[in-house]
Design an enzyme around this catalytic site. Structure first.
Site, PDB file in Angstrom:
ATOM      1  CB  ILE A 155      -3.028  12.636   1.372  1.00 36.38           C
ATOM      2  CG1 ILE A 155      -3.968  13.579   2.090  1.00 36.38           C
ATOM      3  CG2 ILE A 155      -2.194  11.827   2.343  1.00 36.38           C
ATOM      4  CD1 ILE A 155      -4.936  14.307   1.197  1.00 36.38           C
ATOM      5  CB  SER A 174       9.837   9.931  -0.142  1.00 36.99           C
ATOM      6  OG  SER A 174       9.302   9.515  -1.381  1.00 36.99           O
ATOM      7  NE  ARG A 175       8.407   3.149   0.252  1.00 35.68           N
ATOM      8  CZ  ARG A 175       7.462   2.290  -0.093  1.00 35.68           C
ATOM      9  NH1 ARG A 175       7.560   1.042   0.265  1.00 35.68           N
ATOM     10  NH2 ARG A 175       6.409   2.691  -0.764  1.00 35.68           N
ATOM     11  CE  LYS A 193      -9.411   8.098   5.075  1.00 32.49           C
ATOM     12  NZ  LYS A 193      -9.481   7.919   3.592  1.00 32.49           N
ATOM     13  CG  ASP A 200      -8.901   5.119   1.191  1.00 35.44           C
ATOM     14  OD1 ASP A 200      -8.135   5.064   2.176  1.00 35.44           O
ATOM     15  OD2 ASP A 200      -8.893   6.062   0.380  1.00 35.44           O
TER      16      ASP A 200
HETATM   17  P1  NAP Z   1      -0.426   7.236  -1.976  1.00 35.15           P
HETATM   18  O1  NAP Z   1      -0.501   8.324  -2.995  1.00 35.15           O
HETATM   19  O2  NAP Z   1      -0.336   5.819  -2.429  1.00 35.15           O
HETATM   20  O3  NAP Z   1       0.767   7.612  -1.024  1.00 35.15           O
HETATM   21  C1  NAP Z   1       1.164   6.815   0.059  1.00 35.15           C
HETATM   22  C2  NAP Z   1       2.696   6.862   0.133  1.00 35.15           C
HETATM   23  O4  NAP Z   1       3.108   6.081   1.240  1.00 35.15           O
HETATM   24  C3  NAP Z   1       3.355   6.289  -1.097  1.00 35.15           C
HETATM   25  O5  NAP Z   1       3.554   7.278  -2.080  1.00 35.15           O
HETATM   26  C4  NAP Z   1       4.650   5.794  -0.530  1.00 35.15           C
HETATM   27  O6  NAP Z   1       5.540   6.885  -0.500  1.00 35.15           O
HETATM   28  C5  NAP Z   1       4.352   5.448   0.920  1.00 35.15           C
HETATM   29  N1  NAP Z   1       4.196   4.008   1.076  1.00 35.15           N
HETATM   30  C6  NAP Z   1       3.433   3.167   0.346  1.00 35.15           C
HETATM   31  N2  NAP Z   1       3.575   1.911   0.776  1.00 35.15           N
HETATM   32  C7  NAP Z   1       4.461   1.959   1.800  1.00 35.15           C
HETATM   33  C8  NAP Z   1       5.043   0.978   2.626  1.00 35.15           C
HETATM   34  N3  NAP Z   1       4.719  -0.319   2.487  1.00 35.15           N
HETATM   35  N4  NAP Z   1       5.933   1.387   3.558  1.00 35.15           N
HETATM   36  C9  NAP Z   1       6.262   2.689   3.691  1.00 35.15           C
HETATM   37  N5  NAP Z   1       5.744   3.666   2.921  1.00 35.15           N
HETATM   38  C10 NAP Z   1       4.853   3.289   1.991  1.00 35.15           C
HETATM   39  O7  NAP Z   1      -1.683   7.294  -0.998  1.00 35.15           O
HETATM   40  P2  NAP Z   1      -2.471   8.586  -0.492  1.00 35.15           P
HETATM   41  O8  NAP Z   1      -3.639   8.802  -1.373  1.00 35.15           O
HETATM   42  O9  NAP Z   1      -1.545   9.701  -0.245  1.00 35.15           O
HETATM   43  O10 NAP Z   1      -3.047   7.989   0.861  1.00 35.15           O
HETATM   44  C11 NAP Z   1      -2.247   7.810   2.011  1.00 35.15           C
HETATM   45  C12 NAP Z   1      -3.162   7.835   3.214  1.00 35.15           C
HETATM   46  O11 NAP Z   1      -3.830   9.098   3.245  1.00 35.15           O
HETATM   47  C13 NAP Z   1      -4.255   6.760   3.147  1.00 35.15           C
HETATM   48  O12 NAP Z   1      -4.484   6.233   4.410  1.00 35.15           O
HETATM   49  C14 NAP Z   1      -5.474   7.529   2.646  1.00 35.15           C
HETATM   50  O13 NAP Z   1      -6.684   6.976   3.106  1.00 35.15           O
HETATM   51  C15 NAP Z   1      -5.236   8.899   3.262  1.00 35.15           C
HETATM   52  N6  NAP Z   1      -5.878   9.991   2.537  1.00 35.15           N
HETATM   53  C16 NAP Z   1      -5.806  10.094   1.175  1.00 35.15           C
HETATM   54  C17 NAP Z   1      -6.483  11.122   0.525  1.00 35.15           C
HETATM   55  C18 NAP Z   1      -6.432  11.324  -0.979  1.00 35.15           C
HETATM   56  O14 NAP Z   1      -7.187  12.158  -1.506  1.00 35.15           O
HETATM   57  N7  NAP Z   1      -5.575  10.623  -1.706  1.00 35.15           N
HETATM   58  C19 NAP Z   1      -7.221  12.035   1.258  1.00 35.15           C
HETATM   59  C20 NAP Z   1      -7.213  11.944   2.630  1.00 35.15           C
HETATM   60  C21 NAP Z   1      -6.552  10.921   3.258  1.00 35.15           C
HETATM   61  P3  NAP Z   1       7.023   6.753  -0.990  1.00 35.15           P
HETATM   62  O15 NAP Z   1       6.999   6.035  -2.315  1.00 35.15           O
HETATM   63  O16 NAP Z   1       7.400   8.173  -1.077  1.00 35.15           O
HETATM   64  O17 NAP Z   1       7.775   5.981   0.036  1.00 35.15           O
END
Ligand code: NAP
Length: 312
Positions: free
Chosen positions: A15, A37-38, A92, A170
Site C-alpha cells: 500500500i 524499509s528493512r 487502517k 483486514d
Molecule cells: P505489506 O505489503 O505486507 O507491507 C507492509 C510492510 O510493512 C512490509 O513490506 C514491511 O516493509 C513492513 N513490515 C512488516 N512487518 C513489519 C514489522 N514487524 N516491523 C516493521 N515493519 C514491518 O502489507 P500492505 O498490504 O501494504 O498492508 C499494510 C497496511 O496497509 C495493513 O494494515 C493493511 O490493512 C493496509 N492496507 C493495505 C491495502 C492493500 O491493498 N494491500 C489497502 C489499504 C490498506 P519492509 O520490508 O519494507 O520493512
C-alpha cells in the site's frame, strides 16, 4: 501553514508503494523526506533506514509520518514518532486493540501533534453522498458482501494469518468503515460466525448480524476470502421509505433505485492526504475507532468454526 510538510513512510510494502508514494508526490503540501524499509532500499534518492528509531535519530527536520506497516507493530512505532513530535497518519486498521489507539490519541493530544486514523474506503466520494441520502432515515435492511480471493489480494502476506493479523477482517474492516460512516444510527454486532482454517490464527470468512436502534430489519455482512471468481465489495441498503441504496466496488460507485449517481472527488488516497494537511493546519486530530470496535466485537461475540487448512 504554507511550508511543505516533510513526511516519512514507515513500512514500504504494497500500500505504501501503490498509494502513499504517488499521493504524497501529487500533493503540494507534502514532500517525502525518508522511508523505513528493512527489505528494500525504498524510493530512489530518498534516504532509507532499517528501523524507525534509526530514522528518528538521523532525520531531525521531519514533520510527519505515515505508518504503513501491518497493524500489530503500529502502536510502538506511532508512540515513538509522536514522542519525537511528528504528526502521525495511521493506515487502517489503526492498531490491534482499541486501548492502544486510545493511548496514542492521549499521547498525541498531550504533545500536541495530529493523529489521523485513516479509513481509506470512507474517502470514496460516493460514501459521504450515501451518508447524506441515509441521514435521518430508518433502515429496512442492509446486506454487506465482501468477497475476494486472498491469494490474489494478499499473496505471501503471512502476517494476515497471525494473531492480530485480522484475517478476512483486514478487507472486511473496510466494509465496516463504510457502514459506520453511512448508517443513520448506532450499529452493534449481535452475532458472528468466524471460520478459521485449521492451520491459521485468523479467520478466512465471517458472517455477522447487526442490530441498530435505526432499524428493525435484517442487517448482515458476509466476508469471504475463498472467492475464486471476481471480487464483490457491495453494501446494499433499503430504507423504510423504499429507497434502494447500493455502494458497489468497495464504495467507488453509488446506485440509487437502479440509477448510477455521479459523486466526483479526488479519490481515496489523494483525499486522505488533503485531510491530513487540513488536520495539521487546524492543529487537531481525527480518531475514529468505530470500525475497529465492530471488528473487535465480532471476535468477542463470535462463534468459531474450524474449516480446512489453508496453504498459500
Ligand atoms: P505489506 O505489503 O505486507 O507491507 C507492509 C510492510 O510493512 C512490509 O513490506 C514491511 O516493509 C513492513 N513490515 C512488516 N512487518 C513489519 C514489522 N514487524 N516491523 C516493521 N515493519 C514491518 O502489507 P500492505 O498490504 O501494504 O498492508 C499494510 C497496511 O496497509 C495493513 O494494515 C493493511 O490493512 C493496509 N492496507 C493495505 C491495502 C492493500 O491493498 N494491500 C489497502 C489499504 C490498506 P519492509 O520490508 O519494507 O520493512
Amino acid at each position: 501553514m504554507t511550508g511543505k510538510l516533510r513526511i516519512a513512510i514507515v513500512g514500504y510494502g504494497k500500500i505504501a508503494q501503490d498509494q502513499h508514494v504517488p499521493s504524497i508526490a501529487a500533493n503540494p503540501r507534502f514532500a517525502l523526506a525518508a522511508t523505513v524499509s528493512r527489505s528494500t532500499s525504498g524510493v530512489p534518492d530518498i534516504p532509507n533506514f532499517s528501523s524507525h528509531t534509526d530514522m528518528l535519530a538521523a532525520v531531525k527536520d521531519l514533520d510527519a509520518v505515515a505508518i504503513c506497516t501491518p497493524p500489530s507493530v503500529r502502536y510502538g512505532i506511532a508512540r515513538d514518532c509522536i514522542a519525537a513530535g511528528l504528526h502521525a497518519l495511521l493506515e487502517k486498521p489503526p492498531g490491534v486493540s482499541l486501548s492502544e489507539v486510545e493511548e496514542l490519541a492521549r499521547l498525541a493530544g498531550e504533545k500536541p501533534v495530529t493523529l489521523f486514523t485513516t479509513w481509506h474506503a470512507q474517502h470514496n466520494p460516493p460514501v459521504p453522498a450515501a451518508a447524506a441520502l441515509l441521514k435521518g432515515q430508518r433502515v429496512a435492511a442492509m446486506r454487506i458482501e465482501w468477497r475476494e480471493n486472498v491469494r490474489k489480494w494478499h499473496p505471501g502476506q503471512a502476517w494476515v494469518w497471525e494473531p492480530g493479523g485480522f484475517g478476512v477482517f483486514d478487507p472486511g474492516i473496510n466494509a465496516l468503515s463504510i457502514a459506520t460512516r453511512i448508517f443513520p444510527g448506532a450499529l452493534f454486532v449481535r452475532e458472528a460466525e468466524l471460520f478459521f482454517p485449521a492451520n491459521k490464527q485468523a479467520p478466512i470468512a465471517a458472517n455477522l448480524r447487526f442490530e441498530s436502534p435505526a432499524s428493525e430489519g435484517k442487517l448482515e455482512a458476509v466476508f469471504d476470502w475463498r472467492e475464486t471468481g471476481g471480487e464483490t465489495w457491495t453494501i446494499a441498503l433499503r430504507t423504510e421509505q423504499g429507497d434502494d441504496i447500493l455502494l458497489a466496488d468497495g464504495g467507488a460507485r453509488l446506485v440509487r433505485n437502479g440509477q448510477e449517481e455521479a459523486a466526483p472527488g479526488p479519490g481515496e488516497y489523494p483525499s486522505l492526504y488533503e485531510e491530513f494537511a487540513s488536520l495539521i493546519d487546524a492543529r487537531t486530530s481525527h480518531v475514529d475507532l468505530s470500525p475497529l470496535r465492530l471488528a473487535a466485537d465480532a471476535f468477542l461475540v463470535g462463534r468459531r468454526t474450524l474449516v480446512e487448512a489453508f496453504e498459500d
